[in-house]
Scaffold this motif. Structure first.
Motif, PDB file in Angstrom:
ATOM      1  N   UNK A   1      34.869  38.607  38.157  1.00  0.00           N
ATOM      2  CA  UNK A   1      34.965  37.166  38.403  1.00  0.00           C
ATOM      3  C   UNK A   1      33.582  36.632  38.720  1.00  0.00           C
ATOM      4  N   UNK A   2      32.867  37.140  39.637  1.00  0.00           N
ATOM      5  CA  UNK A   2      31.538  36.880  39.862  1.00  0.00           C
ATOM      6  C   UNK A   2      30.624  36.949  38.653  1.00  0.00           C
ATOM      7  N   UNK A   3      30.763  38.046  37.861  1.00  0.00           N
ATOM      8  CA  UNK A   3      29.821  38.547  36.752  1.00  0.00           C
ATOM      9  C   UNK A   3      30.154  37.284  35.581  1.00  0.00           C
ATOM     10  N   UNK A   4      31.387  36.868  35.444  1.00  0.00           N
ATOM     11  CA  UNK A   4      31.743  36.370  34.284  1.00  0.00           C
ATOM     12  C   UNK A   4      31.712  34.520  34.585  1.00  0.00           C
ATOM     13  N   UNK A   5      32.343  34.217  35.990  1.00  0.00           N
ATOM     14  CA  UNK A   5      32.665  32.874  35.981  1.00  0.00           C
ATOM     15  C   UNK A   5      31.580  32.204  37.125  1.00  0.00           C
ATOM     16  N   UNK A   6      31.601  30.931  37.056  1.00  0.00           N
ATOM     17  CA  UNK A   6      30.974  30.200  38.101  1.00  0.00           C
ATOM     18  C   UNK A   6      32.211  29.192  38.679  1.00  0.00           C
TER      19      UNK A   6
ATOM     20  N   UNK B   1      46.193  35.479  40.678  1.00  0.00           N
ATOM     21  CA  UNK B   1      46.156  34.126  41.193  1.00  0.00           C
ATOM     22  C   UNK B   1      45.291  34.095  42.204  1.00  0.00           C
ATOM     23  N   UNK B   2      45.577  34.746  43.192  1.00  0.00           N
ATOM     24  CA  UNK B   2      44.853  34.863  44.517  1.00  0.00           C
ATOM     25  C   UNK B   2      43.314  35.307  44.248  1.00  0.00           C
ATOM     26  N   UNK B   3      43.318  36.214  43.576  1.00  0.00           N
ATOM     27  CA  UNK B   3      41.849  36.988  43.526  1.00  0.00           C
ATOM     28  C   UNK B   3      41.005  35.834  42.809  1.00  0.00           C
ATOM     29  N   UNK B   4      41.723  35.161  41.841  1.00  0.00           N
ATOM     30  CA  UNK B   4      40.712  34.349  41.129  1.00  0.00           C
ATOM     31  C   UNK B   4      40.428  32.974  42.130  1.00  0.00           C
ATOM     32  N   UNK B   5      41.301  32.462  42.780  1.00  0.00           N
ATOM     33  CA  UNK B   5      41.317  31.285  43.739  1.00  0.00           C
ATOM     34  C   UNK B   5      40.013  31.751  44.614  1.00  0.00           C
TER      35      UNK B   5
ATOM     36  N   UNK C   1      36.648  31.414  30.592  1.00  0.00           N
ATOM     37  CA  UNK C   1      35.622  32.591  30.419  1.00  0.00           C
ATOM     38  C   UNK C   1      36.067  33.771  30.074  1.00  0.00           C
ATOM     39  N   UNK C   2      37.356  34.026  30.233  1.00  0.00           N
ATOM     40  CA  UNK C   2      37.712  35.726  29.988  1.00  0.00           C
ATOM     41  C   UNK C   2      39.430  35.706  29.994  1.00  0.00           C
ATOM     42  N   UNK C   3      39.966  36.792  29.210  1.00  0.00           N
ATOM     43  CA  UNK C   3      41.317  36.994  29.241  1.00  0.00           C
ATOM     44  C   UNK C   3      41.716  38.068  29.938  1.00  0.00           C
TER      45      UNK C   3
END
Ligand SMILES: Cc1ncc(COP(=O)(O)O)c(C=O)c1O
Length: 393
Positions: free
Chosen positions: A115-120, A136-140, A171-173
């Motif tokens: 998520x750090x690599x692909x998303x801001x 859900x939590x890991x993304x949040x 940014x990702x699936x």
């Protein structure tokens, strides 16, 4: 942050840490049941260390070695460990060379790196629903929003492609293959259609070594796709039933320019953490060699438990859904109560603990989730109690 998840708003702290933290009624009741010393028939544990699936002394022997005291920090983990992973993973699919493998301390950490690599902050990822609640939590926690896409059941599970909506910040699936807890593998044509979105695919394949009632035309690994940028996740916790040793990995495949850039960036991220412990990294090749033994043991238990569950629900108002792979089975119960009401009542009246489907974002008819790694006698006894109770309502 949606209303649903932002529960504790306090200007002193970040919004992303203000998530619901009170135990849900089913978990609270289970804790109270255990604390009161009442008889528990637990069909909810997915922890191999709790259900007698352990390598025992064999897991300790590679740790009693002076080499575990050596420490040579390497961002992706020592080559010897990555070579061992490269020989084992994925079991079905193209070989992934050691320089395309990143070792992490858990699958959760692997998600956080990706998520750090692909998303801001403020970007979003597509996540399956129902699925693994931690997505859900890991993304949040990375300030990334999740946009669910639906998995639908019509005798078999499939992706409802009409529910996939990409926005400018998608940014990702994410896929879980096989999915937890619905147990289906991606169909090969589903993988192709997902790749057509042109987004990186993060594929959680921790359960991929446990096929059960596998349908035809399944992709056992998203790494099979020839063109997509794929990050496939796996680890010791399911591969050799050693969650306590805290090692997982990301296998990266895809077109060379994107893959090379991704690995260069991942190297910076991983180098800032260096989380995997040196003793575990040292022991990893030995633990992976025990895979046929451990998986034989687990697979045998999964198959026998699935058989016991099928026999228990026969001629009852309960339907057991097919399980293509993984460690869980789904039971559809009569719609006279919600899944939470069924789970609470079952615990109260029979001592049987199951996860209600809403933990995984099920809606529609009530489902409960049963862990197929439960010791066999316990599963059989608990399944009969559950069926008798439900049938009598
Ligand atoms: C789909 C899925 N991914 C990952 C994990 C956790 O893996 P790890 O122990 O490597 O963090 C689980 C745990 O049950 C899971 O169900």
């Amino acid at each position: 942050m949606t209303e649903k998840h932002l529960v504790h708003d306090n200007p002193r702290f970040s919004q992303r840490s203000g998530l619901e933290r009170d135990p849900n009624p089913a978990s609270a009741k289970l804790a109270a049941h255990v604390a009161a010393g009442k008889r528990l028939r637990d069909l909810s544990s997915g922890n191999p260390a709790q259900v007698g699936l352990s390598l025992g002394e064999l897991s300790l022997s590679p740790l009693s070695n002076r080499a575990v005291l050596e420490y040579e920090p390497e961002a992706f983990g020592p080559l010897r460990a990555r070579e061992a992973i490269s020989r084992e993973f994925p079991e079905h699919g193209p070989a992934i060379p050691p320089d395309q493998i990143v070792i992490t301390a858990s699958t959760s950490e692997a998600y956080s790196f990706l998520l750090k690599l692909l998303c801001d902050p403020g970007d979003e990822v597509l996540v399956p629903s129902p699925s693994y609640p931690l997505l859900e939590h890991l993304s949040r926690f990375e300030s990334v929003a999740t946009r669910p896409y639906q998995l639908a059941y019509d005798g078999a599970w499939h992706i409802d492609f009409a529910s996939i909506v990409c926005g400018p910040r998608t940014r990702a699936i994410l896929v879980v293959n096989p999915n937890n807890p619905t147990g289906q593998f991606l169909a090969k044509d589903e993988l192709d259609r997902l790749a057509d979105f042109g987004l990186p695919i993060i594929s959680d394949e921790v359960f991929s070594s446990y096929p059960l009632e596998l349908g035809p035309g399944r992709a056992r690994s998203a790494l099979e796709h020839p063109d997509a940028l794929v990050f496939a996740l796996s680890g010791l916790s399911k591969l050799v039933a050693l969650p306590q040793m805290k090692l997982s990995w990301i296998a990266v495949s895809g077109p060379k320019p994107a893959r090379t850039e991704a690995l260069a960036r991942l190297e910076l991220i991983a180098d800032a953490f260096l989380s995997p412990s040196a003793p575990s990294l040292h022991a990893l090749p030995t633990w992976l060699r025990a895979r046929p033994t451990v998986q034989g043991l687990i697979h045998g238990r999964l198959v026998r438990n699935l058989g016991a569950l099928t026999r228990a629900v026969k001629n009852s108002p309960i339907t057991r859904l097919p399980v293509e792979g993984g460690w869980y089975a789904l039971l559809r119960l009569p719609a006279t109560k919600t899944d939470e009401e069924w789970a609470l009542e079952l615990l109260e009246k029979t001592g049987v603990a199951v996860h209600p489907g809403y933990f995984f974002d099920f809606d529609g008819p009530p489902h409960v989730v049963v862990s197929l790694i439960t010791p066999e006698e316990e599963l059989s006894e608990a399944a009969n109690l559950l069926v008798d109770y439900v049938a009598a309502r």
